[in-house]
Design a protein around this motif. Structure first.
Motif, PDB file in Angstrom:
ATOM      1  N   LEU A  44      -4.264  -7.792  -9.697  1.00 16.25           N
ATOM      2  CA  LEU A  44      -3.845  -7.091  -9.831  1.00 16.25           C
ATOM      3  C   LEU A  44      -3.536  -6.220  -7.818  1.00 16.25           C
ATOM      4  O   LEU A  44      -4.057  -5.341  -7.862  1.00 16.25           O
ATOM      5  N   GLU A  45      -3.366  -7.271  -7.264  1.00 16.22           N
ATOM      6  CA  GLU A  45      -2.773  -6.964  -5.976  1.00 16.22           C
ATOM      7  C   GLU A  45      -1.225  -6.734  -6.066  1.00 16.22           C
ATOM      8  O   GLU A  45      -1.202  -5.516  -5.168  1.00 16.22           O
ATOM      9  N   GLY A  46      -0.643  -7.438  -7.505  1.00 21.15           N
ATOM     10  CA  GLY A  46       0.998  -6.649  -7.020  1.00 21.15           C
ATOM     11  C   GLY A  46       0.926  -5.869  -7.661  1.00 21.15           C
ATOM     12  O   GLY A  46       1.516  -4.898  -8.027  1.00 21.15           O
ATOM     13  N   GLY A  52       1.727   1.434  -5.608  1.00 19.85           N
ATOM     14  CA  GLY A  52       1.866   2.161  -4.511  1.00 19.85           C
ATOM     15  C   GLY A  52       0.459   2.883  -4.005  1.00 19.85           C
ATOM     16  O   GLY A  52       0.478   3.790  -3.825  1.00 19.85           O
ATOM     17  N   LEU A  53      -0.444   2.291  -4.711  1.00 17.81           N
ATOM     18  CA  LEU A  53      -2.247   2.778  -4.734  1.00 17.81           C
ATOM     19  C   LEU A  53      -3.159   1.730  -4.128  1.00 17.81           C
ATOM     20  O   LEU A  53      -2.594   0.132  -3.771  1.00 17.81           O
ATOM     21  N   THR A  54      -3.835   2.152  -4.056  1.00 15.87           N
ATOM     22  CA  THR A  54      -4.935   1.788  -3.181  1.00 15.87           C
ATOM     23  C   THR A  54      -5.746   1.273  -4.344  1.00 15.87           C
ATOM     24  O   THR A  54      -6.193   1.763  -4.679  1.00 15.87           O
ATOM     25  N   ALA A 103       6.231   1.453 -11.638  1.00 18.86           N
ATOM     26  CA  ALA A 103       4.847   1.848 -12.673  1.00 18.86           C
ATOM     27  C   ALA A 103       4.082   2.830 -12.154  1.00 18.86           C
ATOM     28  O   ALA A 103       4.746   3.182 -11.214  1.00 18.86           O
ATOM     29  N   ALA A 104       3.078   3.388 -13.384  1.00 20.28           N
ATOM     30  CA  ALA A 104       2.515   4.300 -12.682  1.00 20.28           C
ATOM     31  C   ALA A 104       0.764   4.085 -13.898  1.00 20.28           C
ATOM     32  O   ALA A 104       1.110   3.662 -15.110  1.00 20.28           O
ATOM     33  N   VAL A 105      -0.104   4.861 -13.521  1.00 26.20           N
ATOM     34  CA  VAL A 105      -1.151   5.087 -13.929  1.00 26.20           C
ATOM     35  C   VAL A 105      -1.044   7.193 -15.294  1.00 26.20           C
ATOM     36  O   VAL A 105      -0.610   7.681 -14.135  1.00 26.20           O
ATOM     37  N   CYS A 106      -0.639   6.873 -16.314  1.00 24.18           N
ATOM     38  CA  CYS A 106      -0.126   7.826 -16.736  1.00 24.18           C
ATOM     39  C   CYS A 106      -1.437   8.162 -17.667  1.00 24.18           C
ATOM     40  O   CYS A 106      -1.422   9.103 -18.771  1.00 24.18           O
TER      41      CYS A 106
END
Length: 116
Positions: A44-46, A52-54, A103-106
């Motif tokens: 998760l931390e990776g 680039g999110l919290t 990477a992205a939340v799609c």
């Protein structure tokens, strides 16, 4: 394109659409059904660093117990959110796609095209 990973929930329409879009583009990603596999803290931390999110940005509220668990409280720390996500993987927004480009939340699904 190789080395594409989708963190997937087959019960989620957006996740299914994202996977279908990848396959339409001729990409057979590594599919990680995170509800079965679970999350580790380093994983998760990776992902958070790569995205680039919290942890708050990655918290899924809709259809979860995030509010009841106090995770939507602004004082809830990233540490508390990550710990909750490890205990209950549904608390992570989906789908997450990782490629060599990033990477992205799609959400929506067509965001995946920016990663190809």
């Amino acid at each position: 394109m190789s080395d594409v990973v989708i963190y997937h929930n087959p019960a989620c329409g957006t996740s299914r659409n994202t996977l279908a879009l990848l396959r339409e583009k001729g990409i057979e990603p590594t599919v990680v059904e995170y509800l079965k596999a679970g999350w580790t803290r380093p994983q998760l931390e990776g992902l958070l660093k790569r995205l680039g999110l919290t942890a708050r940005d990655l918290l899924r509220v809709r259809g979860t117990q995030a509010h009841e668990l106090g995770l939507t409280d602004p004082v809830a720390s990233d540490e508390a959110l990550i710990a909750a996500m490890i205990l209950d993987p549904i608390l992570v927004e989906r789908p997450i796609v990782v490629t060599a480009k990033g990477a992205a939340v799609c959400r929506p699904a067509d965001l995946v095209l920016t990663l190809l």
